[in-house]
Design an enzyme around this catalytic site. Sequence first.
Site, PDB file in Angstrom:
ATOM      1  N   ASP A 259      -3.103   4.772  -2.375  1.00 16.90           N
ATOM      2  CA  ASP A 259      -4.184   5.331  -1.577  1.00 16.90           C
ATOM      3  C   ASP A 259      -4.580   6.719  -2.090  1.00 16.90           C
ATOM      4  O   ASP A 259      -3.720   7.579  -2.308  1.00 16.90           O
ATOM      5  CB  ASP A 259      -3.688   5.434  -0.132  1.00 16.90           C
ATOM      6  CG  ASP A 259      -4.806   5.667   0.856  1.00 16.90           C
ATOM      7  OD1 ASP A 259      -4.807   6.742   1.484  1.00 16.90           O
ATOM      8  OD2 ASP A 259      -5.670   4.793   0.982  1.00 16.90           O
TER       9      ASP A 259
ATOM     10  N   HIS B  96     -11.217  -2.971   3.097  1.00 15.85           N
ATOM     11  CA  HIS B  96     -11.176  -2.636   4.537  1.00 15.85           C
ATOM     12  C   HIS B  96     -11.997  -1.382   4.848  1.00 15.85           C
ATOM     13  O   HIS B  96     -12.104  -0.976   6.007  1.00 15.85           O
ATOM     14  CB  HIS B  96      -9.731  -2.414   4.966  1.00 15.85           C
ATOM     15  CG  HIS B  96      -9.097  -1.298   4.226  1.00 15.85           C
ATOM     16  ND1 HIS B  96      -8.829  -1.354   2.862  1.00 15.85           N
ATOM     17  CD2 HIS B  96      -8.751  -0.060   4.606  1.00 15.85           C
ATOM     18  CE1 HIS B  96      -8.331  -0.200   2.476  1.00 15.85           C
ATOM     19  NE2 HIS B  96      -8.274   0.607   3.511  1.00 15.85           N
ATOM     20  N   ASP B  97     -12.592  -0.766   3.823  1.00 23.63           N
ATOM     21  CA  ASP B  97     -13.416   0.440   4.000  1.00 23.63           C
ATOM     22  C   ASP B  97     -14.897   0.191   3.745  1.00 23.63           C
ATOM     23  O   ASP B  97     -15.703   1.124   3.871  1.00 23.63           O
ATOM     24  CB  ASP B  97     -12.968   1.538   3.009  1.00 23.63           C
ATOM     25  CG  ASP B  97     -11.597   2.105   3.320  1.00 23.63           C
ATOM     26  OD1 ASP B  97     -10.947   2.608   2.380  1.00 23.63           O
ATOM     27  OD2 ASP B  97     -11.171   2.023   4.495  1.00 23.63           O
TER      28      ASP B  97
ATOM     29  N   ASP C  76       0.859  -1.185   0.000  1.00 25.68           N
ATOM     30  CA  ASP C  76       0.000   0.000   0.000  1.00 25.68           C
ATOM     31  C   ASP C  76       0.897   1.239   0.000  1.00 25.68           C
ATOM     32  O   ASP C  76       1.827   1.324   0.808  1.00 25.68           O
ATOM     33  CB  ASP C  76      -0.893  -0.014   1.248  1.00 25.68           C
ATOM     34  CG  ASP C  76      -2.317   0.464   0.966  1.00 25.68           C
ATOM     35  OD1 ASP C  76      -3.263  -0.276   1.287  1.00 25.68           O
ATOM     36  OD2 ASP C  76      -2.444   1.565   0.411  1.00 25.68           O
TER      37      ASP C  76
ATOM     38  N   GLU D 181      -6.351   3.970  -6.034  1.00 24.82           N
ATOM     39  CA  GLU D 181      -7.652   4.142  -5.386  1.00 24.82           C
ATOM     40  C   GLU D 181      -8.120   5.566  -5.688  1.00 24.82           C
ATOM     41  O   GLU D 181      -7.400   6.518  -5.379  1.00 24.82           O
ATOM     42  CB  GLU D 181      -7.570   3.931  -3.881  1.00 24.82           C
ATOM     43  CG  GLU D 181      -8.936   4.006  -3.197  1.00 24.82           C
ATOM     44  CD  GLU D 181      -8.883   4.472  -1.757  1.00 24.82           C
ATOM     45  OE1 GLU D 181      -9.802   4.127  -0.995  1.00 24.82           O
ATOM     46  OE2 GLU D 181      -7.918   5.187  -1.380  1.00 24.82           O
TER      47      GLU D 181
END
Length: 577
Positions: A207, A343-344, A99, A271
């Site tokens: 991210d 995870h969101d 990430d 993302e």
Amino acid sequence: MPDVPWWRSAVVYQIYPRSFADSDGNGIGDLRGILGRLDHLTRLGVDVVWLSPIYPSPQDDAGYDISDYEAVDPTFGTLADLDELIAALHERGMRLVLDLVVNHTSDEHPWFLESRSDPYGPWRDWYWWRPPRPGMEPGQPGAEPTNWQSFFSGSAWELDPASGEYFLHLFSRRQPDLNWENPKVREAVYAMMRRWLDRGIDGFRMDVINMISKAVSPVDGTLPDGPVLAGSPYGDGSAAFIGGPRIHEFVQEMHREVFAGRDAALLTVGEMPGVTVDQARLFTDPARGELDMVFQFEHVSLDQGGGKWDPRPFRLRDLKTSFGRWQAGLADVGWNSLYWNNHDQPRIVSRWGDDGAYRERSATMLATVLHCHRGTPYVYQGEELGMTNMPFSSIADFRDIESLNHYAVAVSRGEDPEHVLAAMRMMSRDNARTPVQWDASPHAGFTTGTPWIDVNPNHVEINAAAQVDDPGSVFSHYRRLITLRHDEPAVAHGDFTMLLPDHETVYAFTRRLPDDPRGDVELLVLGNFSGDDVRVDIDEGWAGSELVLGNYPDAAADVATLRPWEARVHRLVRPRP
Ligand code: TEU
């Protein structure tokens, strides 16, 4: 298929290290825990592991607030553990994607400590520092340089009393945004990324990468206010930082400085909240040297009214309209990523399936429909087991800063706490963050200690140990689905055609490879998004077609009949004339 990127037929598995597997009993997952569970990934058949952040972090936002980009947080282990994981995955034929969180750092990162410590120093311009709004005093309500609201509630600006200036943080006040206008910032990030690639990793998940360019005035360095948000003292600044003016310049520069010459072996996914189909065509067009794919958010907003805490009923037609547009929009250029969970996001089987009587059927139907689209599928840890949302009982059960901040602000504005909690039970990110359910033991085999967040009590029934050897399990269906993508080229490469766009409960489409060596290969994919039997108007040519995958143990009465939450994939190979 020659000259086609490997990741077009790959499946990615996302690991959220805090909640995957704990090896030292401190109740928090870690790298040695992952090393101890690699057989699970090998059995599933995935090709790539995406690891959410494991870097040193005060964990204000569960690791997405990084204080050192080139080390491992002791909670998760050591660099040696990570090297061992890279080697072990490679030995098993899998790749590792890390990430990359470079829109912001932690406020404990040395860059920010330097930047804050000296308003006139060389590090100040590494972040977004601005004086109060003209004519206002620091700390005065409304004195923030712009009216932007943070994604985690409240203003996106934090006052530094020592200098009387504010710094920008689109997320938590402990996640100051980096100033990508500063070439030193970009050079430092690219050098860090190159060092990780030299260490053997196989790519990056980036991210909120479409937020790194802000619409700053070249004249006076100001940033524009946004339209005021209903019921909030703040405004929506997204027009000034989502897909900003220099975003393609920065992403292309990153590609040149970091990936050029080695990108064929790597996977890069950006993302991108708020990204459109047209923008995604630009970001993922190989000729432009930017990214391999992006995460778009359109579908995960379909059951939201005025924001994520205002849940609305899901309508299948809306999903088909959205996915249909993304499939068509990236058919001739670029590439899609495919995901229900991360995870969101709350667990999909609870969100759009049925996590009661039809949990396994709806989980496998949702997986089949998603994985048979054109794009690279992502499996989030626990999704392959059909894990559900968590029956949170009180605010004390939550850990996620976004959820806790929302609760505090909503209740302070007089909203009924129970009403706020009800929305959080449905939409909170913590639903995705409960420990992976490895077995039926007290803490689901996740830890011998006390988990940092409670294990879902349904782990006694829903767990890996009960599924990996059961051919009828959700896990086994995911294994067959991943095998199908590896073995049937039409799944990875076939042209997509939506069928029955207006049907309220059935999702149907075809994938076609007219020039396959076998002949004109076509797949029909059907998914019933309801607990009722449904008959669908399907071309008779499919009668007698080969059933290559289904989520019922026996065949349906005929190709036009779908049982509750049924999914089927049929194949026809027509000889070419
Ligand atoms: O998420 C960005 C993002 O869009 C989410 O915050 C989203 O708005 C929200 O969670 C939906 O409820 C990324 C990471 O995935 C997330 O975990 C981080 O909190 C965030 O960036 C900041 O780094």
